[in-house]
Enzyme design. Sequence first.
Site, PDB file in Angstrom:
ATOM      1  N   GLU A  12      66.857  78.664  74.927  1.00 32.16           N
ATOM      2  CA  GLU A  12      68.329  78.650  74.874  1.00 32.16           C
ATOM      3  C   GLU A  12      68.687  79.372  73.592  1.00 32.16           C
ATOM      4  O   GLU A  12      68.522  78.839  72.496  1.00 32.16           O
ATOM      5  CB  GLU A  12      68.851  77.202  74.902  1.00 32.16           C
ATOM      6  CG  GLU A  12      70.321  77.099  75.273  1.00 32.16           C
ATOM      7  CD  GLU A  12      71.242  77.516  74.145  1.00 32.16           C
ATOM      8  OE1 GLU A  12      71.768  78.666  74.201  1.00 32.16           O
ATOM      9  OE2 GLU A  12      71.445  76.726  73.220  1.00 32.16           O
ATOM     10  N   LEU A  13      69.180  80.610  73.742  1.00 30.58           N
ATOM     11  CA  LEU A  13      69.324  81.488  72.586  1.00 30.58           C
ATOM     12  C   LEU A  13      70.792  81.764  72.281  1.00 30.58           C
ATOM     13  O   LEU A  13      71.662  80.986  72.636  1.00 30.58           O
ATOM     14  CB  LEU A  13      68.537  82.779  72.844  1.00 30.58           C
ATOM     15  CG  LEU A  13      67.065  82.559  73.250  1.00 30.58           C
ATOM     16  CD1 LEU A  13      66.380  83.885  73.547  1.00 30.58           C
ATOM     17  CD2 LEU A  13      66.313  81.777  72.187  1.00 30.58           C
ATOM     18  N   ASN A  45      72.473  73.519  64.312  1.00 31.46           N
ATOM     19  CA  ASN A  45      73.925  73.512  64.510  1.00 31.46           C
ATOM     20  C   ASN A  45      74.452  72.336  65.325  1.00 31.46           C
ATOM     21  O   ASN A  45      75.599  71.930  65.161  1.00 31.46           O
ATOM     22  CB  ASN A  45      74.390  74.839  65.133  1.00 31.46           C
ATOM     23  CG  ASN A  45      73.758  75.099  66.477  1.00 31.46           C
ATOM     24  OD1 ASN A  45      72.558  74.937  66.659  1.00 31.46           O
ATOM     25  ND2 ASN A  45      74.572  75.498  67.435  1.00 31.46           N
ATOM     26  N   CYS A  91      76.433  78.777  69.717  1.00 29.71           N
ATOM     27  CA  CYS A  91      75.998  79.944  70.508  1.00 29.71           C
ATOM     28  C   CYS A  91      77.117  80.489  71.381  1.00 29.71           C
ATOM     29  O   CYS A  91      77.108  81.664  71.740  1.00 29.71           O
ATOM     30  CB  CYS A  91      74.804  79.563  71.387  1.00 29.71           C
ATOM     31  SG  CYS A  91      73.386  78.969  70.462  1.00 29.71           S
ATOM     32  N   GLU A 113      75.398  88.515  66.841  1.00 29.84           N
ATOM     33  CA  GLU A 113      75.932  87.155  66.837  1.00 29.84           C
ATOM     34  C   GLU A 113      76.353  86.775  65.416  1.00 29.84           C
ATOM     35  O   GLU A 113      75.521  86.705  64.513  1.00 29.84           O
ATOM     36  CB  GLU A 113      74.886  86.160  67.345  1.00 29.84           C
ATOM     37  CG  GLU A 113      75.401  84.727  67.376  1.00 29.84           C
ATOM     38  CD  GLU A 113      74.376  83.746  67.915  1.00 29.84           C
ATOM     39  OE1 GLU A 113      74.796  82.735  68.505  1.00 29.84           O
ATOM     40  OE2 GLU A 113      73.166  83.985  67.753  1.00 29.84           O
ATOM     41  N   GLY A 170      67.332  78.502  69.596  1.00 30.53           N
ATOM     42  CA  GLY A 170      67.370  79.209  68.327  1.00 30.53           C
ATOM     43  C   GLY A 170      67.677  80.677  68.520  1.00 30.53           C
ATOM     44  O   GLY A 170      68.411  81.053  69.427  1.00 30.53           O
TER      45      GLY A 170
END
Length: 476
Positions: free
Chosen positions: A250-251, A155, A284, A378, A230
Amino acid sequence: MSFRRARPYVNKEWLEGNRSAVSIKSPYSQEVIGEQIIATPEDVERALSAAYEAKKTIASLSSYERAKILKEAARLLEKQKEKFASLISNELGKPLKNTLDEVSRSVETLEQSAEEAKRLIGETIPGDASERGGKAIASTFRVPVGVVAAITPFNAPLNLVCHKIGPAFAAGNSVILKPAPQTTLVASEFIALLLEAGMPECAINMVLGGVETGQQIVKDDRVNIISFTGGTVASRNICELAGMKKVLLELGGNASTIVHEDADIKKAAEMCGRTGFSNSGQSCISVQRIYVHDSVVSEFTELLKNEVTSLKVGDPLLPQTDVGCLVDEKAANRVLAWIEEAVALGAKLICGGKKTGASIEPTVLLNPPKQSKVVCQEVFGPVVSIIPYQDIEEAIRETNDSSFGLQAGLFTNQMDLAYRVAESLEVGGVVINGTSNFRLDHWPYGGIKDSGVGREGPRFAIEDMTETKMIVLQLS
C-alpha cells in the site's frame, strides 16, 4: 506526558538489557518523551523463529476464539481512546481531533476483523462440468498462509497496524510487526493491549529498528507474506529481496481531485480545505492536485484561500488545532524546498509557504507546472495545487499522467459525466462529490501502478492472507 519506553516483544518477552536505545522527541515541542530499544539481528532471528514455530498453534484456534479476542481488543481500545490519541499526538505531532478519529477508526478495524474471522467460507464444486468428473466433487477452504510480516508507516501508526494485525490474526496467522521508527511508543502500547485482550503470547512478535531490521525480515523464507505500507523506493527494495513470497504493497500517491464547472463550488472548496491538510497532508490520499475548470477557477481559489487561512495551526494537543506539524524538521525542510521550487518555476503562492520548526503553514499554490515536484511527486505535506483545465478530457488526461494511481475525487452534478470520468481515471478508487481523501475501513483500499499491489480492508486483506485449499471426494 510521562516518560515511556518502547521495547521489542520477542518470543513472549519484552526485551531490554544490553541493547542500543534511541531517544524519542515530540516533533512539535522537541521535548524528550521516551526512548526506544533497538532490536539486534539476533533478536530479529529469534522473532522470526518464534513466529514460524507459532503458526500451527494460531491456525488451530477456532474462528470463534480469534473473533472473541479481537472484539475484546476493540473494547479495550475504545475504553482507552483518549490515552492512545494523546500518545499519537505527542509522538507524531498529529492534532488531537485527528488522532481521536484514528483511534475510533482503529476500533472499527478490529471489530470488522473480528466479524470477518467468522466468514472464512469456501464452496463446493461439482466435477461433472468435466467429462472426467462425473464421480467427483471438490470442496474449497480458506486456510492461513502461516507467518505475516507487517511493516507499517508513521502517518497512521495505530490504524494501519490494526489493518495488518487484525486481518492476519483473524485469518489464523502469526505476525511479526516492524513499526515505523518514528512511532514505536504507540505500537508498543498496542501490543500490550492485544496481550491484555487475550491474544496468545506466541501470536505476535514485534521488533524495533530501521532499514536493516526490515530487510532481515523480508529476506527470510519463514515469512509467507510481506504486508508493507510506505514509499515506492522501499517497496522496490522489498520486491527485490522477498524472493518466492507474496508481497502486499500500500504505497503513495499524488491524488487528484477534479472540480467541474457545474459543481457546488463552495462545497468543493470546503472539502478540499478540510481534507488537504489533516495530519499536515501526511496521508497517501491527501488532496494534492486540484484540477478546476477555467470558468470557476477564480471563485474556487478565493473560497479555498478563505478555508485554508481559517485553519488553526499549532499545538497538536490542543483540541481546537486543525494542523499540527510534520513528523520531523527534515520533512518540513523538504516540503518547503518543493514549495520554493514551484514558485521559482512560475506558480503563484496564494497563501502559506512559511516554516517554523517541523511545521509548514497550510499552503495553496496556483498553476504550478507539471514538472514541479508538488505536482508530479508525492508531497506528503500541507500543500495543495490548483491547476486550471478547459475541458474534462484534459482533466482526465492530466490525472492519469502520473506514475501513481491510488484515489481521486470528482465534483460534478452530472451523473452520466461522473460515471464516465470515474471509469476513465486510472486509480484504485474514485469518490464522486467528495475529495480523494475519503476512506471507510471496511472498503477495499489500494491502488494501481506505483500506488501498490493488493487491497486493505479486513475482508479484502484476509483474502490475500489466506490460501485456497481444495479437498476432492471421488465417489465410487
